[in-house]
Design a protein around this motif. Structure first.
Motif, PDB file in Angstrom:
ATOM      1  N   PHE A  10       0.830  -1.206   0.000  1.00 11.42           N
ATOM      2  CA  PHE A  10       0.000   0.000   0.000  1.00 11.42           C
ATOM      3  C   PHE A  10       0.863   1.253   0.000  1.00 11.42           C
ATOM      4  N   LEU A  11       1.946   1.235   0.745  1.00  7.35           N
ATOM      5  CA  LEU A  11       2.848   2.373   0.777  1.00  7.35           C
ATOM      6  C   LEU A  11       3.494   2.592  -0.592  1.00  7.35           C
ATOM      7  N   ALA A  12       3.895   1.526  -1.247  1.00  8.12           N
ATOM      8  CA  ALA A  12       4.489   1.633  -2.584  1.00  8.12           C
ATOM      9  C   ALA A  12       3.484   2.188  -3.584  1.00  8.12           C
ATOM     10  N   VAL A  13       2.240   1.745  -3.511  1.00  9.34           N
ATOM     11  CA  VAL A  13       1.200   2.254  -4.418  1.00  9.34           C
ATOM     12  C   VAL A  13       0.953   3.739  -4.149  1.00  9.34           C
ATOM     13  N   THR A  16       3.854   5.777  -5.511  1.00  4.72           N
ATOM     14  CA  THR A  16       3.798   5.784  -6.970  1.00  4.72           C
ATOM     15  C   THR A  16       2.735   6.759  -7.477  1.00  4.72           C
ATOM     16  N   LEU A  17       1.570   6.773  -6.839  1.00  3.94           N
ATOM     17  CA  LEU A  17       0.510   7.708  -7.240  1.00  3.94           C
ATOM     18  C   LEU A  17       0.913   9.162  -7.002  1.00  3.94           C
ATOM     19  N   CYS A  18       1.608   9.410  -5.910  1.00  2.16           N
ATOM     20  CA  CYS A  18       2.068  10.776  -5.627  1.00  2.16           C
ATOM     21  C   CYS A  18       3.092  11.230  -6.669  1.00  2.16           C
ATOM     22  N   GLN A  22       2.609  14.379  -9.329  1.00  2.63           N
ATOM     23  CA  GLN A  22       3.566  15.475  -9.443  1.00  2.63           C
ATOM     24  C   GLN A  22       4.115  15.593 -10.859  1.00  2.63           C
ATOM     25  N   TYR A  23       4.417  14.466 -11.469  1.00  2.50           N
ATOM     26  CA  TYR A  23       4.930  14.454 -12.832  1.00  2.50           C
ATOM     27  C   TYR A  23       3.881  14.987 -13.813  1.00  2.50           C
ATOM     28  N   THR A  24       2.648  14.533 -13.669  1.00  2.00           N
ATOM     29  CA  THR A  24       1.573  14.955 -14.570  1.00  2.00           C
ATOM     30  C   THR A  24       1.304  16.453 -14.454  1.00  2.00           C
ATOM     31  N   VAL A  25       1.220  16.948 -13.243  1.00  2.00           N
ATOM     32  CA  VAL A  25       0.936  18.367 -13.033  1.00  2.00           C
ATOM     33  C   VAL A  25       2.103  19.216 -13.541  1.00  2.00           C
ATOM     34  N   HIS A  26       3.324  18.790 -13.287  1.00  6.26           N
ATOM     35  CA  HIS A  26       4.491  19.545 -13.748  1.00  6.26           C
ATOM     36  C   HIS A  26       4.539  19.600 -15.278  1.00  6.26           C
ATOM     37  N   CYS A  27       4.336  18.463 -15.924  1.00  7.16           N
ATOM     38  CA  CYS A  27       4.357  18.432 -17.395  1.00  7.16           C
ATOM     39  C   CYS A  27       3.223  19.259 -17.982  1.00  7.16           C
ATOM     40  N   ALA A  28       2.042  19.164 -17.398  1.00  8.00           N
ATOM     41  CA  ALA A  28       0.904  19.945 -17.890  1.00  8.00           C
ATOM     42  C   ALA A  28       1.182  21.433 -17.749  1.00  8.00           C
TER      43      ALA A  28
END
Length: 125
Positions: A10-13, A16-18, A22-28
């Motif tokens: 659960f911690l790994a998931v 990964t979602l965080c 962050q990657y999606t918002v930064h690229c957008a």
């Protein structure tokens, strides 16, 4: 021991979602800002056909990114930016005087989304 493995999964998931968020918002933010800056330059040169094309590209790009960001971000600010971006193409087509103002508004809304989603102590606590 099984509980530990489940907790680690659960911690790994969650991590990964965080990271994905962050990657999606930064690229957008980065790409949408580039589109907007290009459109502002084209409006300054009074090249409304290229500005219309750039606004259409921005709208298409935003539609692709929005479906991911909707699952992760506050809908209010995201919807405001989406409405503004959707109107840009029509303003460019009509050669509206308010196109540049709306481009700056869209840029500020996208920056606000980016600033609110960044990992900082103020956003966490």
């Amino acid at each position: 021991m099984k509980r530990l493995y489940v907790a680690l999964c659960f911690l790994a998931v969650a991590i990964t979602l965080c990271i994905f968020e962050q990657y999606t918002v930064h690229c957008a933010y980065k790409d949408a800002t580039a589109y907007i800056n290009t459109a502002i330059e084209q409006v300054d040169k009074e090249d409304f056909e290229k500005a219309k094309s750039t606004c259409k590209s921005l709208n298409d790009y935003w539609d692709r990114k929005q479906k991911y960001m909707t699952a992760m971000i506050d809908h209010g600010s995201l919807d405001d930016a989406s409405v503004t971006i959707n109107n840009l193409e029509d303003l460019a087509e009509n050669k509206s005087d308010s196109l540049e103002d709306e481009l700056v508004t869209a840029k500020n809304q996208i920056k606000s989304i980016y600033e609110n989603q960044r990992i900082t102590f103020g956003n966490i606590f």
